[in-house]
Write a protein that holds these residues in place. Structure first.
Motif, PDB file in Angstrom:
ATOM      1  N   VAL A  65       0.837  -1.205   0.000  1.00 21.15           N
ATOM      2  CA  VAL A  65       0.000   0.000   0.000  1.00 21.15           C
ATOM      3  C   VAL A  65       0.869   1.251   0.000  1.00 21.15           C
ATOM      4  O   VAL A  65       0.620   2.214  -0.729  1.00 21.15           O
ATOM      5  CB  VAL A  65      -0.958  -0.015   1.213  1.00 21.15           C
ATOM      6  CG1 VAL A  65      -1.692   1.321   1.330  1.00 21.15           C
ATOM      7  CG2 VAL A  65      -1.947  -1.154   1.088  1.00 21.15           C
ATOM      8  N   ALA A  66       1.910   1.235   0.847  1.00 18.06           N
ATOM      9  CA  ALA A  66       2.815   2.390   0.902  1.00 18.06           C
ATOM     10  C   ALA A  66       3.514   2.606  -0.430  1.00 18.06           C
ATOM     11  O   ALA A  66       3.691   3.745  -0.890  1.00 18.06           O
ATOM     12  CB  ALA A  66       3.841   2.194   2.021  1.00 18.06           C
TER      13      ALA A  66
ATOM     14  N   VAL B  14       2.406   1.824  -3.414  1.00 14.45           N
ATOM     15  CA  VAL B  14       1.435   2.390  -4.362  1.00 14.45           C
ATOM     16  C   VAL B  14       1.243   3.876  -4.106  1.00 14.45           C
ATOM     17  O   VAL B  14       1.194   4.698  -5.034  1.00 14.45           O
ATOM     18  CB  VAL B  14       0.098   1.631  -4.279  1.00 14.45           C
ATOM     19  CG1 VAL B  14      -0.976   2.349  -5.090  1.00 14.45           C
ATOM     20  CG2 VAL B  14       0.260   0.200  -4.765  1.00 14.45           C
ATOM     21  N   LYS B  15       1.135   4.253  -2.826  1.00 13.30           N
ATOM     22  CA  LYS B  15       0.967   5.666  -2.479  1.00 13.30           C
ATOM     23  C   LYS B  15       2.167   6.490  -2.943  1.00 13.30           C
ATOM     24  O   LYS B  15       2.020   7.590  -3.495  1.00 13.30           O
ATOM     25  CB  LYS B  15       0.795   5.799  -0.967  1.00 13.30           C
ATOM     26  CG  LYS B  15      -0.488   5.219  -0.411  1.00 13.30           C
ATOM     27  CD  LYS B  15      -1.679   6.084  -0.764  1.00 13.30           C
ATOM     28  CE  LYS B  15      -2.942   5.576  -0.060  1.00 13.30           C
ATOM     29  NZ  LYS B  15      -4.120   6.404  -0.390  1.00 13.30           N
ATOM     30  N   ILE B  16       3.363   5.957  -2.701  1.00 15.80           N
ATOM     31  CA  ILE B  16       4.586   6.669  -3.101  1.00 15.80           C
ATOM     32  C   ILE B  16       4.651   6.821  -4.615  1.00 15.80           C
ATOM     33  O   ILE B  16       4.987   7.879  -5.144  1.00 15.80           O
ATOM     34  CB  ILE B  16       5.822   5.935  -2.556  1.00 15.80           C
ATOM     35  CG1 ILE B  16       5.847   6.001  -1.023  1.00 15.80           C
ATOM     36  CG2 ILE B  16       7.100   6.529  -3.138  1.00 15.80           C
ATOM     37  CD1 ILE B  16       6.933   5.150  -0.405  1.00 15.80           C
TER      38      ILE B  16
ATOM     39  N   ASN C 126       2.107   6.815  -6.755  1.00 17.47           N
ATOM     40  CA  ASN C 126       1.089   7.776  -7.185  1.00 17.47           C
ATOM     41  C   ASN C 126       1.541   9.211  -6.933  1.00 17.47           C
ATOM     42  O   ASN C 126       1.309  10.105  -7.758  1.00 17.47           O
ATOM     43  CB  ASN C 126      -0.228   7.498  -6.457  1.00 17.47           C
ATOM     44  CG  ASN C 126      -0.898   6.229  -6.936  1.00 17.47           C
ATOM     45  OD1 ASN C 126      -0.605   5.736  -8.037  1.00 17.47           O
ATOM     46  ND2 ASN C 126      -1.807   5.677  -6.131  1.00 17.47           N
ATOM     47  N   ALA C 127       2.174   9.444  -5.786  1.00 15.51           N
ATOM     48  CA  ALA C 127       2.666  10.793  -5.483  1.00 15.51           C
ATOM     49  C   ALA C 127       3.746  11.206  -6.476  1.00 15.51           C
ATOM     50  O   ALA C 127       3.793  12.358  -6.931  1.00 15.51           O
ATOM     51  CB  ALA C 127       3.199  10.842  -4.052  1.00 15.51           C
TER      52      ALA C 127
END
Length: 233
Positions: A8-9, A11-13, A15-16
């Motif tokens: 999850v982390a 994917v977040k990174i 996307n950012a």
């Protein structure tokens, strides 16, 4: 659980990071569009008013900005200087050099020097300020509408065509190498007489190097065909 949180982390990174890239790309696109607007304003919107003559020029960039340049410059004695050139390369680097080249040309043209001296001095300036892998080809002419004479210097530019009203077609020769290559280059001026109905066609290698759907380049012979059949109104 740790693996799931790590995914999850990640994917977040990612996307950012992609969002930051998208914002940077949009900002760059806006800057390029503004640069294109500025460059369009640097080129003349219409030909100069000259008794007995009609001038027209246009430029279509293959990218948002480019290194093709043409201009009209009023001189003393009701003379008009005009030129067409091409900066080596494409895109933003060529556009920046084109803007610098235009400023130098306009400043030197106001000194009232002969055409060959103007181009020689510009070459010396460029050899000192332009990177070694950059140069400019340029055709520069000074028209005297009272005497119907044209003095020109061709510094490595694709040779223009002079269409005579009597039906002849002349290709104007070279005066010297492109500017920015050799510091001690000199340029030979040529003089020709203009007669009523004559037409002078100048173009950059964007025309001669244009490719057909089959991949074949236009070359320097094909531009001569439409110019040779053109006639002023």
């Amino acid at each position: 659980l740790l693996t799931h949180l790590a995914n999850v982390a990640a994917v977040k990174i990612e996307n950012a990071r992609l969002f930051e890239q998208a914002v940077a790309a949009e900002r760059m696109e806006q800057e390029i569009q503004k640069a294109a607007e500025i460059q369009n304003h640097l080129l003349p919107a219409e030909g100069p008013p000259i008794d007995g003559y009609e001038g027209f020029g246009t430029s279509l960039m293959c990218r948002a900005v480019g290194g093709d340049y043409y201009d009209y410059l009023p001189l003393d004695g009701d003379r008009i200087a005009f030129g067409l050139g091409d900066v080596a390369g494409k895109g933003m680097p060529a556009a920046l050099l084109m803007a610098s080249f235009q400023a130098s040309l306009r400043a030197l043209s106001e000194l009232g020097m002969p055409a060959e001296e103007t181009i020689t001095r510009m070459n010396r300036v460029m050899c000192k300020t332009v990177p070694d892998n950059r140069f400019v080809t340029f055709f520069y002419g000074v028209l005297d509408p009272k005497a119907n004479s044209l003095i020109y210097v061709n510094a490595g530019q694709t040779p223009p065509y002079l269409v005579r009203a009597t039906g002849g077609l002349e290709q104007l020769g070279q005066s010297g190498p492109p500017r920015g290559l050799l510091d001690l280059s000199t340029y030979k001026p040529y003089t020709l007489s203009m007669e009523p109905g004559d037409l002078l066609g100048c173009y950059s290698d964007g025309v001669s190097e244009a490719t057909a759907p089959g991949g074949h380049e236009c070359g320097e012979e094909r531009p001569a065909a439409p110019v040779g059949t053109a006639r002023p109104r």
